[in-house]
Design a protein around this motif. Structure first.
Motif, short mmCIF file in Angstrom:
data_model
loop_
_atom_site.label_atom_id
_atom_site.label_comp_id
_atom_site.label_asym_id
_atom_site.label_seq_id
_atom_site.Cartn_x
_atom_site.Cartn_y
_atom_site.Cartn_z
N VAL A 53 -11.41 -56.01 -44.32
CA VAL A 53 -11.65 -55.09 -43.03
C VAL A 53 -12.93 -54.60 -43.13
CG1 VAL A 53 -10.64 -53.53 -41.37
CG2 VAL A 53 -9.29 -54.67 -43.03
N ILE A 54 -13.89 -55.05 -42.20
CA ILE A 54 -15.22 -54.49 -42.44
C ILE A 54 -15.59 -53.75 -41.13
CG2 ILE A 54 -17.58 -54.94 -42.52
CD1 ILE A 54 -16.73 -57.51 -43.98
N VAL A 55 -16.17 -52.46 -41.24
CA VAL A 55 -17.05 -51.44 -39.87
C VAL A 55 -18.22 -51.84 -40.41
CG1 VAL A 55 -16.86 -49.40 -39.05
CG2 VAL A 55 -14.66 -50.20 -40.10
N LEU A 56 -18.83 -52.03 -39.10
CA LEU A 56 -20.44 -52.13 -39.37
C LEU A 56 -20.91 -51.14 -38.04
CD1 LEU A 56 -19.51 -55.32 -39.08
CD2 LEU A 56 -21.83 -55.54 -39.67
N ARG A 92 -14.48 -65.27 -44.25
CA ARG A 92 -13.39 -65.91 -45.09
C ARG A 92 -12.28 -65.78 -44.27
NH1 ARG A 92 -11.76 -62.26 -48.46
NH2 ARG A 92 -13.30 -60.58 -47.93
N PRO A 93 -11.25 -66.60 -44.47
CA PRO A 93 -9.97 -66.49 -43.67
C PRO A 93 -9.31 -65.03 -43.68
CG PRO A 93 -10.38 -68.59 -44.91
CD PRO A 93 -11.31 -67.85 -45.44
N GLY A 94 -8.99 -64.64 -42.50
CA GLY A 94 -8.15 -63.58 -42.72
C GLY A 94 -9.04 -62.27 -42.28
N LEU A 95 -10.49 -62.38 -42.21
CA LEU A 95 -11.44 -61.41 -42.39
C LEU A 95 -11.30 -60.54 -40.88
CD1 LEU A 95 -13.84 -59.65 -43.63
CD2 LEU A 95 -15.28 -61.28 -42.90
#
Length: 308
Positions: free
Chosen positions: A183-186, A201-204
């Protein structure tokens, strides 16, 4: 009398569960009035922005926000949020905009991220106040066991590490974050893509907060095309947000978060699906902070009579 609420006043009166409840209700029931984000460039590095009207059905008040944005300043955003009585327009409170904006952006993003993202390591690209608020909100909604953080300023990354009561790894590039995190927060001021389709990537899941005005870009067009994109407002996303800033049209968004919360559209459809939440920020979200904070602060804050 008008209540004056500084940063410290807001933080004393801000109760996370109450604000998250109002934000959730706002997404579900936000008024069908076109949100206005009026923005103009200023001589030099700054911009001026106004957001209005902040309305949520059932709340007898509305907000108007006026901001100055100067990327090199600290804080980069300064201004006021005016809270008005909905029945007669009287000015109930004036609140520090920098604090309101950081919290409402972060908590609204946390709410959407919790609904749309799978589990796993949380990554942060851009270790500023908005990312910090998002992590705080996300940790109130789910377990966050580990963070991986990247910032162009190593000191900010180190400070972020100190602020969080969560194990943190510092990454040297956005690509390192994408390789480790689920999980990425920009939350940056970037004007070029920080991640592309090659980094997926799968599921990102990715939540991109920086693309909130023309020219600001965090995710590339090929990444957004490859993912399932949810926005807060289709028109704004195409006019000045993550979609339009890389040349993508309104229909590149598969749903709004309101549609997801109300069951009109699905959220995450499989464990392998790649999802993106790409908000611009809506006026009613300021009210979701201002109203519960005002209610909590009534009777113990400083006041001024503008009509005297």
């Amino acid at each position: 009398m008008t209540l004056l609420l500084t940063r410290s006043d807001i933080l004393r009166s801000l109760q996370l569960p109450a604000v998250l409840d109002v934000l959730r209700a706002g997404f579900r029931e936000s008024a069908d009035i076109e949100p206005l984000r009026i923005r103009t460039d200023l001589p030099g590095p700054g911009t001026a922005t106004a957001l209005l009207p902040g309305l949520i059905p059932g709340i007898p008040a509305y907000t108007v926000k006026v901001n100055a944005k100067f990327p090199g300043a600290s804080p980069a955003l300064r201004g006021i949020v005016c809270l008005h009585d909905l029945t007669d327009g009287s000015l109930l409170a004036v609140l520090d905009s920098s604090t309101v904006t950081a919290w409402r952006t972060g908590l609204a993003a946390a709410l959407a991220t919790d609904v749309l993202a799978g589990t796993g390591v949380v990554g942060v690209i851009g270790a500023g106040s908005q990312a910090a608020m998002t992590v705080t909100g996300l940790a109130a909604l789910r377990a966050v066991d580990r963070l991986v953080v990247h910032d162009l300023d190593p000191e900010r990354a180190a400070e972020f590490l100190v602020q969080q009561d969560i194990p943190v790894t510092v990454a040297s590039t956005p690509q390192e974050v994408a390789a480790e995190a689920d999980v990425i927060v920009l939350a940056t001021w970037s004007r070029e893509p920080l991640l592309t389709a090659r980094d997926l990537r799968p599921g990102l899941h990715l939540t991109t907060l920086g693309a909130d005005e023309p020219g600001k870009i965090e995710l590339s067009a090929d990444l957004l095309t490859a993912a399932r994109v949810v926005v807060d407002d289709r028109t704004l996303a195409a006019e000045m947000g993550a979609l339009g800033n890389v040349g993508l049209p309104t229909d590149a968004a598969t749903a709004t978060f309101k549609e997801v919360l109300t069951g009109v559209a699905p959220g995450r459809r499989s464990a392998d699906e790649v999802t993106v939440y790409a908000p611009v920020g809506l006026p009613w979200q300021d009210l979701a902070i201002a109203w519960p904070v005002y209610r909590s602060a009534v009777g113990r804050g400083r006041t001024i009579d503008f009509l005297s």
